[in-house]
Design a protein around this motif. Structure first.
Motif, mmCIF file in Angstrom:
data_model
loop_
_atom_site.group_PDB
_atom_site.id
_atom_site.type_symbol
_atom_site.label_atom_id
_atom_site.label_comp_id
_atom_site.label_asym_id
_atom_site.label_seq_id
_atom_site.Cartn_x
_atom_site.Cartn_y
_atom_site.Cartn_z
ATOM 1 N N THR A 81 14.909 21.803 -9.008
ATOM 2 C CA THR A 81 15.612 23.364 -8.396
ATOM 3 C C THR A 81 17.127 23.505 -8.367
ATOM 4 N N ILE A 82 17.720 22.546 -7.996
ATOM 5 C CA ILE A 82 19.138 22.743 -7.598
ATOM 6 C C ILE A 82 19.823 22.647 -8.964
ATOM 7 N N ALA A 83 19.458 21.733 -9.947
ATOM 8 C CA ALA A 83 20.202 21.732 -10.960
ATOM 9 C C ALA A 83 19.814 23.130 -11.872
ATOM 10 N N LYS A 84 18.564 23.638 -11.933
ATOM 11 C CA LYS A 84 18.538 24.920 -12.544
ATOM 12 C C LYS A 84 19.392 26.226 -11.877
ATOM 13 N N LYS A 85 19.712 26.149 -10.469
ATOM 14 C CA LYS A 85 20.525 27.094 -10.026
ATOM 15 C C LYS A 85 21.854 26.642 -10.238
ATOM 16 N N MET A 86 22.187 25.518 -10.579
ATOM 17 C CA MET A 86 23.781 25.199 -10.980
ATOM 18 C C MET A 86 23.997 25.645 -12.412
ATOM 19 N N LEU A 87 22.923 25.546 -13.212
ATOM 20 C CA LEU A 87 23.037 26.023 -14.682
ATOM 21 C C LEU A 87 23.075 27.298 -14.553
ATOM 22 N N ALA A 88 22.329 28.237 -13.872
ATOM 23 C CA ALA A 88 22.448 29.726 -13.538
ATOM 24 C C ALA A 88 23.801 29.988 -13.181
ATOM 25 N N SER A 89 24.330 29.523 -12.236
ATOM 26 C CA SER A 89 25.528 29.917 -11.780
ATOM 27 C C SER A 89 26.886 29.563 -12.672
ATOM 28 N N GLY A 90 26.525 29.051 -13.781
ATOM 29 C CA GLY A 90 27.582 28.856 -15.042
ATOM 30 C C GLY A 90 28.163 27.265 -14.833
ATOM 31 N N ILE A 91 27.584 26.312 -14.197
ATOM 32 C CA ILE A 91 28.086 25.157 -14.133
ATOM 33 C C ILE A 91 27.608 24.336 -15.554
ATOM 34 N N ALA A 92 28.416 23.693 -16.228
ATOM 35 C CA ALA A 92 28.071 22.966 -17.480
ATOM 36 C C ALA A 92 27.132 22.086 -17.298
ATOM 37 N N LEU A 93 26.206 22.045 -18.319
ATOM 38 C CA LEU A 93 25.151 20.952 -18.404
ATOM 39 C C LEU A 93 25.282 19.639 -17.996
ATOM 40 N N ASP A 94 26.494 18.994 -18.597
ATOM 41 C CA ASP A 94 27.068 17.874 -18.346
ATOM 42 C C ASP A 94 27.554 17.575 -17.149
ATOM 43 N N GLN A 95 27.979 18.626 -16.354
ATOM 44 C CA GLN A 95 28.338 18.209 -15.183
ATOM 45 C C GLN A 95 27.086 18.520 -14.114
ATOM 46 N N VAL A 96 26.105 19.125 -14.319
ATOM 47 C CA VAL A 96 25.024 19.077 -13.612
ATOM 48 C C VAL A 96 24.253 17.725 -13.869
ATOM 49 N N MET A 97 24.098 17.225 -14.814
ATOM 50 C CA MET A 97 23.726 16.079 -15.016
ATOM 51 C C MET A 97 24.410 14.991 -14.393
ATOM 52 N N LEU A 117 6.645 11.840 -1.479
ATOM 53 C CA LEU A 117 8.043 11.897 -1.367
ATOM 54 C C LEU A 117 8.959 11.951 -2.313
ATOM 55 N N ALA A 118 8.787 10.913 -3.333
ATOM 56 C CA ALA A 118 9.557 10.714 -4.862
ATOM 57 C C ALA A 118 9.401 12.096 -5.569
ATOM 58 N N GLU A 119 8.178 12.581 -5.579
ATOM 59 C CA GLU A 119 7.843 13.865 -6.353
ATOM 60 C C GLU A 119 8.569 15.094 -5.860
ATOM 61 N N GLY A 120 8.456 15.074 -4.529
ATOM 62 C CA GLY A 120 9.256 16.261 -3.809
ATOM 63 C C GLY A 120 10.720 16.201 -4.170
ATOM 64 N N GLU A 121 11.087 15.154 -3.904
ATOM 65 C CA GLU A 121 12.729 14.736 -4.090
ATOM 66 C C GLU A 121 13.186 15.403 -5.724
ATOM 67 N N LYS A 122 12.279 15.046 -6.449
ATOM 68 C CA LYS A 122 12.597 15.356 -8.062
ATOM 69 C C LYS A 122 12.500 16.828 -8.108
ATOM 70 N N LYS A 123 11.518 17.381 -7.638
ATOM 71 C CA LYS A 123 11.363 18.688 -7.591
ATOM 72 C C LYS A 123 12.645 19.528 -7.110
ATOM 73 N N ALA A 124 13.071 19.121 -5.817
ATOM 74 C CA ALA A 124 14.189 19.606 -5.243
ATOM 75 C C ALA A 124 15.671 19.435 -6.368
ATOM 76 N N GLN A 125 15.664 18.076 -6.881
ATOM 77 C CA GLN A 125 16.788 18.148 -7.634
ATOM 78 C C GLN A 125 16.596 19.159 -8.872
#
Length: 97
Positions: A69-85, A59-67
């Motif tokens: 995936t979301i982080a990479k989509k956020m970066l791709a949509s133009g959200i700054a790295l520090d905000q994604v972090m 479950l922990a590994e699955g949650e990490k992968k989901a996070q």
């Protein structure tokens, strides 16, 4: 030897015992059965603990992968790295790798 023949020989030997030997024999059998039961119970509990630990890790590994995936989509949509972090709680190394 044949298991059935061995069992018959064991029964024959017990019929030749006097009362005190038979009582000792029965006590030994009870002790062996108790030990087998204790070991079986410990084995089952160990397997259950292992399965629970594996489930939590999965479950922990699955949650990490989901996070990630979301982080990479956020970066791709133009959200700054520090905000994604800040939003995901992931480090720069985790997101960028």
């Amino acid at each position: 030897q044949e298991p059935l023949l061995q069992k018959a020989m064991d029964i024959f030997e017990t019929t030749r015992m006097d009362d005190s030997d038979f009582i000792l024999y029965e006590a030994r059998l009870k002790w062996l059965r108790d030990e087998a039961s204790i070991l079986y119970t410990a084995e089952i509990k160990g397997m259950e603990k292992g399965m629970e630990k594996g489930k939590k890790e999965g479950l922990a590994e699955g949650e990490k992968k989901a996070q990630l995936t979301i982080a990479k989509k956020m970066l791709a949509s133009g959200i700054a790295l520090d905000q994604v972090m800040g939003i995901t709680g992931l480090s720069e190394e985790e997101i960028v790798s």
